[in-house]
Write a protein that holds these residues in place. Structure first.
Motif, PDB file in Angstrom:
ATOM      1  N   ARG A  73       0.821  -1.130  -0.058  1.00  0.00           N
ATOM      2  CA  ARG A  73      -0.141   0.170   0.046  1.00  0.00           C
ATOM      3  C   ARG A  73       0.679   1.473   0.342  1.00  0.00           C
ATOM      4  N   ARG A  74       1.913   1.176  -0.091  1.00  0.00           N
ATOM      5  CA  ARG A  74       3.367   2.580   0.086  1.00  0.00           C
ATOM      6  C   ARG A  74       3.000   2.862  -1.176  1.00  0.00           C
ATOM      7  N   PRO A  75       2.827   4.965  -1.611  1.00  0.00           N
ATOM      8  CA  PRO A  75       2.667   5.012  -2.159  1.00  0.00           C
ATOM      9  C   PRO A  75       3.550   4.984  -3.456  1.00  0.00           C
ATOM     10  N   ILE A  76       3.138   5.256  -5.174  1.00  0.00           N
ATOM     11  CA  ILE A  76       4.052   4.490  -5.473  1.00  0.00           C
ATOM     12  C   ILE A  76       4.487   5.809  -6.377  1.00  0.00           C
ATOM     13  N   LYS A  77       6.195   6.269  -6.885  1.00  0.00           N
ATOM     14  CA  LYS A  77       6.851   7.249  -7.106  1.00  0.00           C
ATOM     15  C   LYS A  77       6.623   6.515  -9.042  1.00  0.00           C
ATOM     16  N   LEU A  78       5.908   7.510  -9.906  1.00  0.00           N
ATOM     17  CA  LEU A  78       5.553   6.909 -10.965  1.00  0.00           C
ATOM     18  C   LEU A  78       6.414   7.845 -11.678  1.00  0.00           C
ATOM     19  N   THR A  79       7.712   7.274 -12.938  1.00  0.00           N
ATOM     20  CA  THR A  79       8.246   8.081 -14.050  1.00  0.00           C
ATOM     21  C   THR A  79       6.892   8.995 -14.711  1.00  0.00           C
ATOM     22  N   GLN A  80       8.022  10.156 -15.061  1.00  0.00           N
ATOM     23  CA  GLN A  80       7.450  11.440 -16.181  1.00  0.00           C
ATOM     24  C   GLN A  80       5.922  10.901 -17.055  1.00  0.00           C
ATOM     25  N   GLU A  81       6.635   9.281 -18.121  1.00  0.00           N
ATOM     26  CA  GLU A  81       5.916   9.233 -19.254  1.00  0.00           C
ATOM     27  C   GLU A  81       4.233   8.488 -17.947  1.00  0.00           C
ATOM     28  N   GLU A  82       4.598   8.060 -17.026  1.00  0.00           N
ATOM     29  CA  GLU A  82       3.926   6.590 -16.620  1.00  0.00           C
ATOM     30  C   GLU A  82       2.784   7.776 -15.827  1.00  0.00           C
ATOM     31  N   GLN A  83       2.951   8.879 -15.267  1.00  0.00           N
ATOM     32  CA  GLN A  83       2.216   9.869 -14.671  1.00  0.00           C
ATOM     33  C   GLN A  83       1.001  10.107 -15.841  1.00  0.00           C
ATOM     34  N   TRP A  84       2.184  10.726 -16.950  1.00  0.00           N
ATOM     35  CA  TRP A  84       1.033  11.303 -18.025  1.00  0.00           C
ATOM     36  C   TRP A  84       0.357  10.089 -18.521  1.00  0.00           C
ATOM     37  N   LEU A  85       0.462   9.001 -18.680  1.00  0.00           N
ATOM     38  CA  LEU A  85      -0.478   7.805 -18.992  1.00  0.00           C
ATOM     39  C   LEU A  85      -1.105   7.775 -18.116  1.00  0.00           C
ATOM     40  N   HIS A  86      -0.868   7.348 -16.567  1.00  0.00           N
ATOM     41  CA  HIS A  86      -2.364   8.214 -15.450  1.00  0.00           C
ATOM     42  C   HIS A  86      -2.923   9.039 -16.025  1.00  0.00           C
ATOM     43  N   ASP A  87      -2.614  10.529 -16.018  1.00  0.00           N
ATOM     44  CA  ASP A  87      -3.739  11.117 -16.161  1.00  0.00           C
ATOM     45  C   ASP A  87      -4.232  11.213 -17.007  1.00  0.00           C
ATOM     46  N   THR A  88      -3.285  11.180 -18.657  1.00  0.00           N
ATOM     47  CA  THR A  88      -4.400  10.694 -19.826  1.00  0.00           C
ATOM     48  C   THR A  88      -5.803   9.455 -19.754  1.00  0.00           C
ATOM     49  N   THR A  89      -5.015   8.547 -19.591  1.00  0.00           N
ATOM     50  CA  THR A  89      -6.259   7.020 -20.162  1.00  0.00           C
ATOM     51  C   THR A  89      -6.186   6.907 -18.515  1.00  0.00           C
ATOM     52  N   PHE A  90      -5.277   6.210 -18.301  1.00  0.00           N
ATOM     53  CA  PHE A  90      -5.530   5.326 -16.800  1.00  0.00           C
ATOM     54  C   PHE A  90      -5.410   5.659 -15.790  1.00  0.00           C
TER      55      PHE A  90
END
Length: 214
Positions: A73-90
């Motif tokens: 359950r620890r918060p994970i630090k996303l890469t820049q591209e992962e964060q973009w994918l999360h914000d955009t699509t997932f």
């Protein structure tokens, strides 16, 4: 009297553990309850070492499982591209679950003019664009443009029918692809992710229709 009071408190905590729904809280309360029984068993006229041993075993097992739960359950630090994918699509997927999904994807790149998808073919995979743009053409006539964050061929992926259009790269396109067999194995291990991905695809299709509306 103090040890008897602890024993009653321990039983009350066990009852509380059965009521809570969160697994982490259940294990934490169980550890506390088991620990509270130890003085009672020890300070008997003849210490109940057997009962104490079982309680210590329960404490150890629950401590290990609680540690794993908290690590997951620890918060994970996303890469820049992962964060973009999360914000955009997932955005419907939790970051850890999205990263697990991305780890099962294959990354590919095609050049301008190359076909990402050919019309009338079977498509047993889910595809999403990471960079570049592509034209959706039906019988040679352009119908739409796909941008980074868009799925390609998702209708054929969902229905199992042959593709209804060509998807041609307008520039170098980098994309991720999940073969159906890979996703099916993921669905078996995590059934909830299937419903979430279907919802994400449905939202993507609705967004594309809205872009095409006059």
């Amino acid at each position: 009297m103090f040890t008897i009071a602890l024993f009653f408190i321990a039983n009350a905590l066990f009852c509380l553990a059965y009521i809570v729904r969160d697994m982490a809280w259940l294990r934490a309360i169980t550890i506390l309850a088991s620990s509270s029984t130890l003085p009672y068993f020890y300070f008997q006229s003849t210490p109940l070492y057997g009962a104490m041993s079982w309680q210590i075993a329960f404490i150890a097992i629950n401590t290990v499982n609680l540690t794993f739960l908290l690590l997951q359950r620890r918060p994970i630090k996303l890469t820049q591209e992962e964060q973009w994918l999360h914000d955009t699509t997932f955005s419907l997927l939790k970051p850890r679950r999205m990263r697990r999904l991305l780890q099962h994807a294959e990354s590919h790149e095609i050049q301008s003019g190359e076909a990402l998808i050919e019309q009338g073919k079977e498509l047993r995979a889910l595809i999403i664009l990471l960079s570049g743009s592509a034209s959706v053409k039906v019988n040679g006539i352009e119908r739409a443009t796909l941008s980074p964050g868009d799925f390609a061929g998702e209708m054929s992926f969902i229905t199992g029918r042959l593709t209804s259009a060509d998807v041609i790269a307008n520039e170098p396109v980098r994309y991720l692809i999940w073969p159906s067999s890979v996703l099916e194995r993921m669905y078996q291990r995590d059934p909830e992710i299937k419903n979430t991905i279907q919802s994400i695809i449905g939202f993507d299709m609705a967004t594309k229709l809205a872009r095409q509306a006059p």
